[in-house]
Motif scaffolding. Structure first.
Motif, PDB file in Angstrom:
ATOM      1  N   SER A 129       3.975  -3.244  -8.494  1.00 35.89           N
ATOM      2  CA  SER A 129       2.943  -2.259  -8.162  1.00 35.89           C
ATOM      3  C   SER A 129       3.109  -1.661  -6.771  1.00 35.89           C
ATOM      4  CB  SER A 129       1.546  -2.865  -8.298  1.00 35.89           C
ATOM      5  OG  SER A 129       1.314  -3.838  -7.296  1.00 35.89           O
ATOM      6  N   LYS A 167      -2.682  -4.110  -2.125  1.00 33.78           N
ATOM      7  CA  LYS A 167      -2.672  -2.661  -2.286  1.00 33.78           C
ATOM      8  C   LYS A 167      -2.859  -1.986  -0.926  1.00 33.78           C
ATOM      9  CE  LYS A 167      -2.533  -2.471  -6.884  1.00 33.78           C
ATOM     10  NZ  LYS A 167      -2.181  -3.882  -7.086  1.00 33.78           N
ATOM     11  N   ALA A 180      -1.952   1.735  -5.346  1.00 29.41           N
ATOM     12  CA  ALA A 180      -0.630   1.156  -5.566  1.00 29.41           C
ATOM     13  C   ALA A 180       0.421   2.050  -4.928  1.00 29.41           C
ATOM     14  CB  ALA A 180      -0.358   1.009  -7.065  1.00 29.41           C
ATOM     15  N   ASN A 182       3.595   2.144  -5.871  1.00 31.17           N
ATOM     16  CA  ASN A 182       4.491   2.599  -6.935  1.00 31.17           C
ATOM     17  C   ASN A 182       3.881   3.815  -7.634  1.00 31.17           C
ATOM     18  OD1 ASN A 182       6.099   2.966  -9.204  1.00 31.17           O
ATOM     19  ND2 ASN A 182       6.292   0.774  -9.622  1.00 31.17           N
ATOM     20  N   TRP A 185       2.957   3.391 -11.324  1.00 35.34           N
ATOM     21  CA  TRP A 185       2.064   2.306 -11.733  1.00 35.34           C
ATOM     22  C   TRP A 185       0.898   2.871 -12.538  1.00 35.34           C
ATOM     23  CZ3 TRP A 185       3.331  -2.456 -12.038  1.00 35.34           C
ATOM     24  CH2 TRP A 185       2.376  -3.446 -12.205  1.00 35.34           C
ATOM     25  N   GLN A 188      -3.061   3.847 -10.612  1.00 32.29           N
ATOM     26  CA  GLN A 188      -2.610   4.270  -9.294  1.00 32.29           C
ATOM     27  C   GLN A 188      -3.662   4.015  -8.229  1.00 32.29           C
ATOM     28  OE1 GLN A 188       0.502   5.521  -8.772  1.00 32.29           O
ATOM     29  NE2 GLN A 188       0.141   5.558  -6.575  1.00 32.29           N
TER      30      GLN A 188
END
Length: 209
Positions: A129, A167, A180, A182, A185, A188
């Motif tokens: 993540s 996070k 996140a 990523n 992900w 988000q």
């Protein structure tokens, strides 16, 4: 083995750097680093960048035999380590404020290379993540005494979950969110609606130990 090759390998071992990590820090390629440490390259135009990445004197890197860092060097010496801190589980992190002490025989402890409080702990990154900013298997140093402000990476406990989560904290328009890193992900951004406790702020990330 030439002196450049030997000294690069020595500093990489001391600092715990891989070829890829050194290449990224010095602004070059892993292929170039491999050629240098294998002895195929005797000199490089990246000597200053390499010296900074390896925390040593450029002249020593090329020709040095004894001490890797000279008093006259303008390369900054690495930070003083700040004590030993425990690696804990994500479940423990969710209730870290209630855990007063972890026996040194029950947890691995590692030194923190940046200034931190005695409440600091380490977590091993799990999942994808937070990739590519943080990679699975890396260790994050988390300090509960650092203020959680907008943009900081935090470890948080959600009331309806059994363990902590990792996070980026976003504060906008009076509202708080967990984001996140990523971009692919599924979840988000997750809003915080009074159901979340910030356990601590990430102050340093290190490679897998």
């Amino acid at each position: 083995m030439n002196r450049l090759s030997k000294n690069i390998k020595s500093r990489m071992k001391t600092l715990g750097l891989t070829q890829k990590q050194l290449a990224d820090k010095a602004g070059t390629t892993q292929v170039s680093i491999h050629r240098m440490i294998s002895g195929k390259v005797l000199k490089t135009t990246k000597i200053v960048e390499l010296a900074k990445a390896l925390n040593c004197d450029p002249e020593w890197l090329l020709n040095g035999i004894d001490e890797p860092i000279k008093e006259s060097s303008n390369v900054e010496i690495g930070p003083e380590l700040q004590g030993m801190y425990p690696v804990i589980s994500w479940v423990q992190a969710g209730d870290w404020t209630a855990i007063h002490e972890i026996n040194r025989h029950e947890a691995e402890h590692y030194p923190c290379p940046v200034k931190c409080s005695d409440k600091t702990f380490l977590l091993k990154v799990q999942g994808m993540s937070m990739s590519p900013t943080f990679n699975e298997g890396e260790f994050i140093f988390v300090d509960p005494n650092v203020e959680a402000i907008n943009g900081k990476y935090v470890v948080a406990r959600l009331d309806d979950e059994n363990e902590a989560t990792f996070k980026q904290l976003i504060i906008e328009g009076g509202h708080k969110y967990l984001k996140a890193a990523n971009p692919s992900w599924p979840t988000q951004i997750q809003p915080i609606n009074g159901n979340c406790t910030i356990v601590g702020v990430v102050i340093f990330v290190g490679r897998a130990l």
